[in-house]
Write a protein that holds these residues in place. Structure first.
Motif, mmCIF file in Angstrom:
data_model
loop_
_atom_site.group_PDB
_atom_site.id
_atom_site.type_symbol
_atom_site.label_atom_id
_atom_site.label_comp_id
_atom_site.label_asym_id
_atom_site.label_seq_id
_atom_site.Cartn_x
_atom_site.Cartn_y
_atom_site.Cartn_z
ATOM 1 N N ALA A 117 0.801 -1.222 0.000
ATOM 2 C CA ALA A 117 0.000 0.000 0.000
ATOM 3 C C ALA A 117 0.832 1.269 0.000
ATOM 4 O O ALA A 117 0.292 2.359 -0.217
ATOM 5 N N MET A 118 2.132 1.164 0.224
ATOM 6 C CA MET A 118 2.952 2.359 0.391
ATOM 7 C C MET A 118 2.924 3.320 -0.801
ATOM 8 O O MET A 118 2.894 4.537 -0.607
ATOM 9 N N PRO A 119 2.936 2.840 -2.061
ATOM 10 C CA PRO A 119 2.857 3.803 -3.172
ATOM 11 C C PRO A 119 1.594 4.648 -3.146
ATOM 12 O O PRO A 119 1.630 5.840 -3.453
ATOM 13 N N GLN A 120 0.459 4.040 -2.766
ATOM 14 C CA GLN A 120 -0.773 4.809 -2.708
ATOM 15 C C GLN A 120 -0.773 5.792 -1.547
ATOM 16 O O GLN A 120 -1.258 6.915 -1.668
ATOM 17 N N VAL A 121 -0.183 5.378 -0.412
ATOM 18 C CA VAL A 121 -0.058 6.301 0.713
ATOM 19 C C VAL A 121 0.878 7.457 0.345
ATOM 20 O O VAL A 121 0.649 8.604 0.727
ATOM 21 N N ALA A 122 1.922 7.149 -0.427
ATOM 22 C CA ALA A 122 2.847 8.191 -0.867
ATOM 23 C C ALA A 122 2.126 9.223 -1.731
ATOM 24 O O ALA A 122 2.357 10.432 -1.601
ATOM 25 N N ALA A 123 1.236 8.751 -2.615
ATOM 26 C CA ALA A 123 0.476 9.678 -3.452
ATOM 27 C C ALA A 123 -0.408 10.578 -2.599
ATOM 28 O O ALA A 123 -0.531 11.786 -2.856
ATOM 29 N N LEU A 124 -1.008 10.006 -1.557
ATOM 30 C CA LEU A 124 -1.823 10.806 -0.648
ATOM 31 C C LEU A 124 -0.971 11.841 0.069
ATOM 32 O O LEU A 124 -1.349 13.012 0.187
ATOM 33 N N GLY A 125 0.197 11.415 0.556
ATOM 34 C CA GLY A 125 1.085 12.341 1.241
ATOM 35 C C GLY A 125 1.530 13.486 0.348
ATOM 36 O O GLY A 125 1.580 14.648 0.769
ATOM 37 N N GLN A 126 1.848 13.171 -0.914
ATOM 38 C CA GLN A 126 2.259 14.205 -1.860
ATOM 39 C C GLN A 126 1.124 15.180 -2.128
ATOM 40 O O GLN A 126 1.336 16.397 -2.213
ATOM 41 N N ALA A 127 -0.097 14.654 -2.249
ATOM 42 C CA ALA A 127 -1.249 15.518 -2.510
ATOM 43 C C ALA A 127 -1.503 16.468 -1.351
ATOM 44 O O ALA A 127 -1.715 17.670 -1.539
ATOM 45 N N LEU A 128 -1.484 15.935 -0.113
ATOM 46 C CA LEU A 128 -1.779 16.773 1.047
ATOM 47 C C LEU A 128 -0.662 17.762 1.353
ATOM 48 O O LEU A 128 -0.865 18.715 2.110
ATOM 49 N N SER A 129 0.529 17.521 0.773
ATOM 50 C CA SER A 129 1.645 18.448 0.937
ATOM 51 C C SER A 129 1.619 19.559 -0.103
ATOM 52 O O SER A 129 2.412 20.501 -0.035
ATOM 53 N N ASP A 130 0.735 19.438 -1.077
ATOM 54 C CA ASP A 130 0.625 20.434 -2.139
ATOM 55 C C ASP A 130 0.242 21.788 -1.550
ATOM 56 O O ASP A 130 -0.606 21.857 -0.650
ATOM 57 N N PRO A 131 0.844 22.875 -2.036
ATOM 58 C CA PRO A 131 0.498 24.204 -1.504
ATOM 59 C C PRO A 131 -0.986 24.530 -1.587
ATOM 60 O O PRO A 131 -1.512 25.271 -0.758
ATOM 61 N N GLY A 132 -1.680 23.946 -2.583
ATOM 62 C CA GLY A 132 -3.099 24.206 -2.727
ATOM 63 C C GLY A 132 -3.964 23.556 -1.669
ATOM 64 O O GLY A 132 -5.105 23.959 -1.462
ATOM 65 N N LEU A 133 -3.435 22.542 -0.991
ATOM 66 C CA LEU A 133 -4.181 21.843 0.057
ATOM 67 C C LEU A 133 -3.595 22.054 1.446
ATOM 68 O O LEU A 133 -4.298 21.897 2.442
ATOM 69 N N LYS A 134 -2.326 22.377 1.498
ATOM 70 C CA LYS A 134 -1.652 22.519 2.782
ATOM 71 C C LYS A 134 -2.352 23.564 3.642
ATOM 72 O O LYS A 134 -2.631 24.674 3.205
ATOM 73 N N GLY A 135 -2.654 23.203 4.879
ATOM 74 C CA GLY A 135 -3.338 24.112 5.789
ATOM 75 C C GLY A 135 -4.831 23.889 5.876
ATOM 76 O O GLY A 135 -5.489 24.442 6.749
ATOM 77 N N SER A 136 -5.388 23.070 4.964
ATOM 78 C CA SER A 136 -6.802 22.716 5.064
ATOM 79 C C SER A 136 -6.998 21.723 6.209
ATOM 80 O O SER A 136 -6.049 21.126 6.700
ATOM 81 N N THR A 137 -8.230 21.535 6.625
ATOM 82 C CA THR A 137 -8.545 20.545 7.650
ATOM 83 C C THR A 137 -9.181 19.339 6.975
ATOM 84 O O THR A 137 -10.174 19.478 6.256
ATOM 85 N N PHE A 138 -8.604 18.156 7.200
ATOM 86 C CA PHE A 138 -9.081 16.921 6.584
ATOM 87 C C PHE A 138 -9.520 15.932 7.657
ATOM 88 O O PHE A 138 -8.878 15.814 8.699
ATOM 89 N N VAL A 139 -10.590 15.214 7.377
ATOM 90 C CA VAL A 139 -10.995 14.087 8.210
ATOM 91 C C VAL A 139 -10.488 12.809 7.573
ATOM 92 O O VAL A 139 -10.620 12.603 6.365
ATOM 93 N N VAL A 140 -9.867 11.950 8.384
ATOM 94 C CA VAL A 140 -9.480 10.602 7.983
ATOM 95 C C VAL A 140 -10.354 9.666 8.805
ATOM 96 O O VAL A 140 -10.129 9.479 10.000
ATOM 97 N N ALA A 141 -11.394 9.111 8.181
ATOM 98 C CA ALA A 141 -12.417 8.347 8.903
ATOM 99 C C ALA A 141 -12.307 6.865 8.591
ATOM 100 O O ALA A 141 -12.429 6.467 7.436
ATOM 101 N N GLY A 142 -12.090 6.051 9.628
ATOM 102 C CA GLY A 142 -11.937 4.615 9.448
ATOM 103 C C GLY A 142 -13.251 3.879 9.573
ATOM 104 O O GLY A 142 -14.064 4.175 10.446
ATOM 105 N N HIS A 143 -13.465 2.892 8.665
ATOM 106 C CA HIS A 143 -14.667 2.050 8.674
ATOM 107 C C HIS A 143 -14.256 0.588 8.499
ATOM 108 O O HIS A 143 -13.238 0.289 7.884
ATOM 109 N N THR A 144 -15.069 -0.323 9.000
ATOM 110 C CA THR A 144 -14.852 -1.754 8.812
ATOM 111 C C THR A 144 -16.116 -2.374 8.224
ATOM 112 O O THR A 144 -17.158 -1.730 8.145
#
Length: 215
Positions: A117-144
């Motif tokens: 799963a690491m490549p997909q997590v890396a893509a998420l990390g890169q996206a959230l580090s983008d200046p256009g998103l940095k500083g926004s508030t995000f919910v990470v909600a877990g479900h089973t």
């Protein structure tokens, strides 16, 4: 729609987690199996969810202010400190917010992110580090899914949401205050008609406020 991730699979010995659209469906997103890129994630987390129905009233200024105050109060909150009422309020607000599903697998009976799963997590990390998103508030909600007990599933969903949050903070420099980790266990299946279906295993990532509103 993209697929989800979230808990133990008793037959395969794998657990599947997801970063996802909350309770409404988002059109036009790539499937997790297609390999969702950082650009796709960034675009999904900045575009409006679905146009508000013409018959649905827009929130008034007082309601919008109250919503913003509530979201601001979630920043820096530990996952397990959130009450049931707060979790439900988060889910309600998130219905109309920009979101995306990302398939992320976990080791058996574990909150450790799998190497696969690491490549997909890396893509998420890169996206959230983008200046256009940095500083926004995000919910990470877990479900089973519905397999297993309610208490176990609740705890597992919380641990996996927290695991994603820690990885994003430690490896990609996303501010911890910008990520609100929430666990819903098996209480909100994506496919209510088939509660044990793997599509119900997910962690949803939702843009709750943009970077100007979150400060």
């Amino acid at each position: 729609m993209l697929k989800s991730f979230g808990k133990v699979n008793s037959t395969s010995g794998r657990a599947t987690l997801v970063c996802a659209t909350l309770l409404a469906l988002t059109a036009g997103l790539a499937h997790a199996g297609d390999g969702v890129s950082a650009d796709q994630i960034r675009d999904a987390l900045t575009k409006p969810r679905i146009s508000r129905s013409m018959t649905a009233p827009a929130p008034d200024a007082t309601a919008s202010a109250a919503q913003g105050k509530f979201v601001a109060s979630l920043r820096n909150r530990p996952t397990r400190s959130l009450s049931l009422g707060e979790r439900e309020q988060i889910a309600t607000i998130a219905r109309e917010k920009p979101a995306i599903d990302l398939e992320i697998t976990f080791d058996y009976n574990s909150a450790e992110i799998s190497q696969k799963a690491m490549p997909q997590v890396a893509a998420l990390g890169q996206a959230l580090s983008d200046p256009g998103l940095k500083g926004s508030t995000f919910v990470v909600a877990g479900h089973t899914d519905a397999t297993g007990g309610e208490e176990y599933n609740q705890e597992l969903s919380e641990r996996r949401a927290e695991s994603i949050k820690r990885h994003l903070v430690d490896k990609y420099g996303v501010a911890a205050a910008d990520l609100v980790a929430v666990g819903y266990g098996k209480s909100k299946p994506k496919d209510a008609a088939n509660p044990a279906d793997p599509t119900n295993r997910r962690v949803e990532v939702v843009t709750m406020t943009d970077k100007t509103a979150s400060k």
